[in-house]
Scaffold this motif. Structure first.
Motif, PDB file in Angstrom:
ATOM      1  N   GLY A 241      -1.404  -8.535   3.468  1.00 39.86           N
ATOM      2  CA  GLY A 241      -1.111  -7.119   3.349  1.00 39.86           C
ATOM      3  C   GLY A 241      -1.390  -6.306   4.596  1.00 39.86           C
ATOM      4  N   ARG A 247       4.013  -7.194   3.452  1.00 38.67           N
ATOM      5  CA  ARG A 247       3.938  -6.430   2.199  1.00 38.67           C
ATOM      6  C   ARG A 247       5.324  -6.270   1.582  1.00 38.67           C
ATOM      7  NH1 ARG A 247       0.315  -2.876   5.031  1.00 38.67           N
ATOM      8  NH2 ARG A 247       1.853  -1.193   4.996  1.00 38.67           N
ATOM      9  N   THR A 248       6.315  -6.065   2.448  1.00 39.75           N
ATOM     10  CA  THR A 248       7.683  -5.911   1.959  1.00 39.75           C
ATOM     11  C   THR A 248       8.183  -7.195   1.302  1.00 39.75           C
ATOM     12  OG1 THR A 248       8.181  -4.277   3.680  1.00 39.75           O
ATOM     13  CG2 THR A 248      10.053  -5.352   2.607  1.00 39.75           C
ATOM     14  N   GLU A 251       6.487  -7.664  -2.016  1.00 44.52           N
ATOM     15  CA  GLU A 251       7.066  -6.795  -3.046  1.00 44.52           C
ATOM     16  C   GLU A 251       8.372  -7.368  -3.573  1.00 44.52           C
ATOM     17  OE1 GLU A 251       7.387  -2.927  -1.365  1.00 44.52           O
ATOM     18  OE2 GLU A 251       5.213  -2.590  -1.315  1.00 44.52           O
ATOM     19  N   PHE A 255       4.880  -8.910  -5.914  1.00 44.96           N
ATOM     20  CA  PHE A 255       3.446  -8.756  -5.667  1.00 44.96           C
ATOM     21  C   PHE A 255       3.180  -7.505  -4.824  1.00 44.96           C
ATOM     22  CE2 PHE A 255       4.304 -13.287  -6.114  1.00 44.96           C
ATOM     23  CZ  PHE A 255       3.409 -13.639  -7.102  1.00 44.96           C
ATOM     24  N   THR A 256       2.154  -6.776  -5.202  1.00 42.97           N
ATOM     25  CA  THR A 256       1.735  -5.603  -4.434  1.00 42.97           C
ATOM     26  C   THR A 256       0.444  -5.945  -3.702  1.00 42.97           C
ATOM     27  OG1 THR A 256       2.731  -4.072  -6.024  1.00 42.97           O
ATOM     28  CG2 THR A 256       1.066  -3.183  -4.524  1.00 42.97           C
ATOM     29  N   GLY A 258      -2.646  -4.951  -1.048  1.00 43.99           N
ATOM     30  CA  GLY A 258      -3.387  -3.944  -0.306  1.00 43.99           C
ATOM     31  C   GLY A 258      -3.595  -4.431   1.110  1.00 43.99           C
ATOM     32  N   ASP A 261      -5.338  -7.832   1.265  1.00 43.41           N
ATOM     33  CA  ASP A 261      -4.958  -8.827   0.253  1.00 43.41           C
ATOM     34  C   ASP A 261      -4.040  -9.910   0.817  1.00 43.41           C
ATOM     35  OD1 ASP A 261      -6.367  -7.322  -1.560  1.00 43.41           O
ATOM     36  OD2 ASP A 261      -4.602  -6.327  -2.399  1.00 43.41           O
TER      37      ASP A 261
END
Length: 282
Positions: A241, A247-248, A251, A255-256, A258, A261
């Motif tokens: 993350g 992160r993209t 997603e 999954f999201t 932080g 993460d």
């Protein structure tokens, strides 16, 4: 008084408490308290029910929780009890057992009483006036603390939220054999972290988990970043993350993440290998 609705101060405090997401806030506070007691980054511990955790340490979660609750909700310390809500003194009490120890200075006052069921990984809180007639008879313990009668709690206590699940530490999902390999003495951090991500695919791994696995070692986050290519060679897309691009992608896979993460997404062949029951002894 025949009912909590007859208690004017209780109703005022209850109205103030309704301004907060109590379940979410207490979940955060409890988790922080448990993490503080376990001190995984130094001790490598991750399960409060482990035999490596002294019963006194488990009990100390409650003492830490008092301060974490104040931090999360931004409730200021106020005498004569722990906090003041809507001008009413309120005490904060918690237990990892079946009852609370109410000190003499809190008798007949309002208390927020939190219970943590560690085996079930859930928690719940009540608002109750701890009237002396509702406490167990006798002198109590050596400090004069007395427990709340169950019938009194059920009749006079106001539930603040339903039983709420605490987040599960991903390390508790490992088999005994996998735990031995992830924490194997003498093995380098990168090897053990690669095992961690291999054994726990499609599960968000927080920074604290990596610090626990690498307890006592230098710069574990750099070691985690260093194994991305090795993971790819094993058919595992390892995402962090810290990077917007990761992160993209996470997603897009549902999954999201932080900022600290991680998540390991294996390709189909890697999933089949895991399903075959292989323990990776690399």
């Amino acid at each position: 008084m025949r009912d909590p609705s007859d208690d004017g101060e209780l109703q005022v405090v209850l109205g103030e408490l309704r301004k907060y997401d109590l379940a979410a806030g207490f979940t955060e506070a409890i988790r922080s308290s448990i993490d503080y007691v376990l001190d995984g980054a130094r001790t490598g511990r991750y399960n409060l029910l482990s035999k490596d955790v002294h019963p006194g340490e488990r009990a100390s979660v409650g003492a830490k929780l008092e301060y974490e609750v104040q931090r999360v909700f931004k409730w200021k310390k106020a005498k004569p009890l722990d906090i003041e809500l809507a001008g009413v003194p309120v005490d904060l009490k918690s237990t990892v057992g079946d009852n609370w120890a109410i000190p003499t200075e809190a008798h007949c006052h309002l208390c927020i009483c939190t219970q943590m069921r560690l085996k079930d990984n859930v928690h719940r809180s009540w608002l109750i006036r701890t009237h002396t007639s509702w406490l167990y008879r006798g002198k109590g313990n050596k400090d004069g603390k007395r427990g709340i009668a169950v019938d009194a709690r059920n009749q006079w206590g106001v539930p603040l939220y339903d039983w709420t699940q605490l987040p599960i530490n991903p390390l508790t999902l490992l088999t005994e054999s996998q735990v031995d390999q992830v924490f194997e003495l003498g093995r380098g951090q990168e090897v053990r972290l690669l095992r961690l991500f291999t054994y726990l695919p499609k599960i968000v791994i927080e920074r604290s988990v990596i610090l626990t696995v690498c307890a006592g070692n230098q710069d574990p986050m750099r070691r985690a970043r260093a194994i991305k290519e090795k993971a790819a060679e094993r058919g595992i897309l390892l995402l962090c993350g810290t990077w917007v691009s990761d992160r993209t992608v996470a997603e897009n896979h549902g999954f999201t993440l932080g900022p600290g993460d991680w998540v390991a997404i294996p390709n189909e062949s890697a999933v089949q290998g895991e399903a075959a029951g292989a323990d990776f002894l690399f």
